[in-house]
Write a protein that holds these residues in place. Structure first.
Motif, PDB file in Angstrom:
ATOM      1  N   ALA A  72       0.827  -1.211   0.000  1.00 35.45           N
ATOM      2  CA  ALA A  72       0.000   0.000   0.000  1.00 35.45           C
ATOM      3  C   ALA A  72       0.858   1.257   0.000  1.00 35.45           C
ATOM      4  CB  ALA A  72      -0.930  -0.003   1.215  1.00 35.45           C
ATOM      5  N   SER A  73       1.984   1.208   0.704  1.00 36.41           N
ATOM      6  CA  SER A  73       2.845   2.391   0.791  1.00 36.41           C
ATOM      7  C   SER A  73       3.447   2.767  -0.554  1.00 36.41           C
ATOM      8  CB  SER A  73       3.969   2.169   1.809  1.00 36.41           C
ATOM      9  OG  SER A  73       4.980   1.333   1.277  1.00 36.41           O
ATOM     10  N   SER A  74       3.537   1.807  -1.472  1.00 36.04           N
ATOM     11  CA  SER A  74       4.153   2.110  -2.765  1.00 36.04           C
ATOM     12  C   SER A  74       3.308   3.066  -3.599  1.00 36.04           C
ATOM     13  CB  SER A  74       4.452   0.829  -3.541  1.00 36.04           C
ATOM     14  OG  SER A  74       3.277   0.173  -3.909  1.00 36.04           O
ATOM     15  N   GLY A  75       2.087   3.339  -3.170  1.00 40.59           N
ATOM     16  CA  GLY A  75       1.249   4.314  -3.852  1.00 40.59           C
ATOM     17  C   GLY A  75       1.108   5.609  -3.085  1.00 40.59           C
ATOM     18  N   SER A  76       1.928   5.793  -2.060  1.00 43.33           N
ATOM     19  CA  SER A  76       1.799   6.994  -1.221  1.00 43.33           C
ATOM     20  C   SER A  76       2.965   7.950  -1.424  1.00 43.33           C
ATOM     21  CB  SER A  76       1.701   6.591   0.257  1.00 43.33           C
ATOM     22  OG  SER A  76       2.904   5.982   0.671  1.00 43.33           O
ATOM     23  N   ALA A  77       2.798   9.147  -0.888  1.00 43.46           N
ATOM     24  CA  ALA A  77       3.839  10.177  -0.967  1.00 43.46           C
ATOM     25  C   ALA A  77       3.703  11.092   0.247  1.00 43.46           C
ATOM     26  CB  ALA A  77       3.687  10.988  -2.255  1.00 43.46           C
ATOM     27  N   GLY A  78       4.693  11.927   0.455  1.00 44.72           N
ATOM     28  CA  GLY A  78       4.630  12.947   1.498  1.00 44.72           C
ATOM     29  C   GLY A  78       4.479  12.382   2.898  1.00 44.72           C
ATOM     30  N   GLN A  79       3.587  12.992   3.684  1.00 45.86           N
ATOM     31  CA  GLN A  79       3.390  12.586   5.081  1.00 45.86           C
ATOM     32  C   GLN A  79       2.875  11.151   5.202  1.00 45.86           C
ATOM     33  OE1 GLN A  79       0.752  15.688   6.541  1.00 45.86           O
ATOM     34  NE2 GLN A  79       2.465  16.676   7.603  1.00 45.86           N
ATOM     35  N   LEU A  81       3.551   8.614   3.164  1.00 39.94           N
ATOM     36  CA  LEU A  81       4.700   7.735   2.957  1.00 39.94           C
ATOM     37  C   LEU A  81       5.597   7.716   4.198  1.00 39.94           C
ATOM     38  CD1 LEU A  81       6.415   5.872   1.211  1.00 39.94           C
ATOM     39  CD2 LEU A  81       7.472   7.920   0.212  1.00 39.94           C
ATOM     40  N   GLU A  82       5.837   8.889   4.777  1.00 39.98           N
ATOM     41  CA  GLU A  82       6.652   8.957   5.995  1.00 39.98           C
ATOM     42  C   GLU A  82       6.024   8.154   7.131  1.00 39.98           C
ATOM     43  OE1 GLU A  82       9.728  10.216   6.335  1.00 39.98           O
ATOM     44  OE2 GLU A  82       9.626  10.625   4.184  1.00 39.98           O
ATOM     45  N   ALA A  83       4.706   8.209   7.240  1.00 41.84           N
ATOM     46  CA  ALA A  83       4.015   7.436   8.278  1.00 41.84           C
ATOM     47  C   ALA A  83       4.182   5.933   8.042  1.00 41.84           C
ATOM     48  CB  ALA A  83       2.536   7.806   8.319  1.00 41.84           C
ATOM     49  N   PHE A  84       4.082   5.497   6.784  1.00 39.28           N
ATOM     50  CA  PHE A  84       4.302   4.081   6.470  1.00 39.28           C
ATOM     51  C   PHE A  84       5.731   3.665   6.826  1.00 39.28           C
ATOM     52  CE2 PHE A  84       0.633   3.981   3.364  1.00 39.28           C
ATOM     53  CZ  PHE A  84       0.024   2.853   3.890  1.00 39.28           C
TER      54      PHE A  84
END
Length: 157
Positions: A72-79, A81-84
């Motif tokens: 799931a994190s591979s589709g995130s960015a910014g805060q 992604l940092e949380a993941f």
């Protein structure tokens, strides 16, 4: 059918295969991932016990939960992604997807009699658009195929 968005998603760039892919890097990453998963596991167990009935046993796969969240994190960015990264205990300077890809390739490169296979997949509701590069990241980094279906249909698997 889900709308596939061709423009790059806002997540970090992904290079495959990861740079510096040599046996020492693979082994170091395996050690780091073991530590990350064990730490993650020790944190999540008390949370799982809180949500189960008192006195009931809890059975879970820390690796499966870690893999699902890394995917799931591979589709995130910014805060997000940092949380993941914080939640998954990914080492400083590494991204979850790069970290996973090194380990996936490492498992494929070994010549041993022991095998360990992990099966990953994505289940996507056709009502939501999805970035093509997210699908590519999941396929390359996790060997996860996407399955698009109508979540509202009683005929859906």
């Amino acid at each position: 059918m889900a709308k596939i968005i061709q423009t790059p998603s806002p997540g970090p760039p992904f290079v495959f295969p990861p740079p510096g892919l040599k046996p020492p890097v693979i082994m170091q990453s395996r050690d780091e991932q073991s530590i990350a998963i064990c730490t993650f596991s020790s944190e999540i167990l008390p949370k799982l016990q809180e949500i189960t009935s008192l006195g009931k046993s809890v059975f879970f796969s820390p690796l499966s939960i870690h893999e699902a969240l890394a995917l799931a994190s591979s589709g995130s960015a910014g805060q997000t992604l940092e949380a993941f990264i914080h939640l998954l205990h990914i080492p400083i300077g590494k991204m979850p997807l790069d970290f996973q890809a090194i380990l996936t390739i490492g498992m494929q490169m070994e010549n041993t009699i022991q095998t360990f296979n992990v099966s990953n997949s994505l289940w996507i509701d056709q009502r939501f658009p999805i970035y093509k590069d997210f699908l590519d990241r999941c396929k390359l980094g996790f060997d996860a195929n996407a399955n698009v279906l109508d979540f509202q249909s009683p005929a859906a698997p």
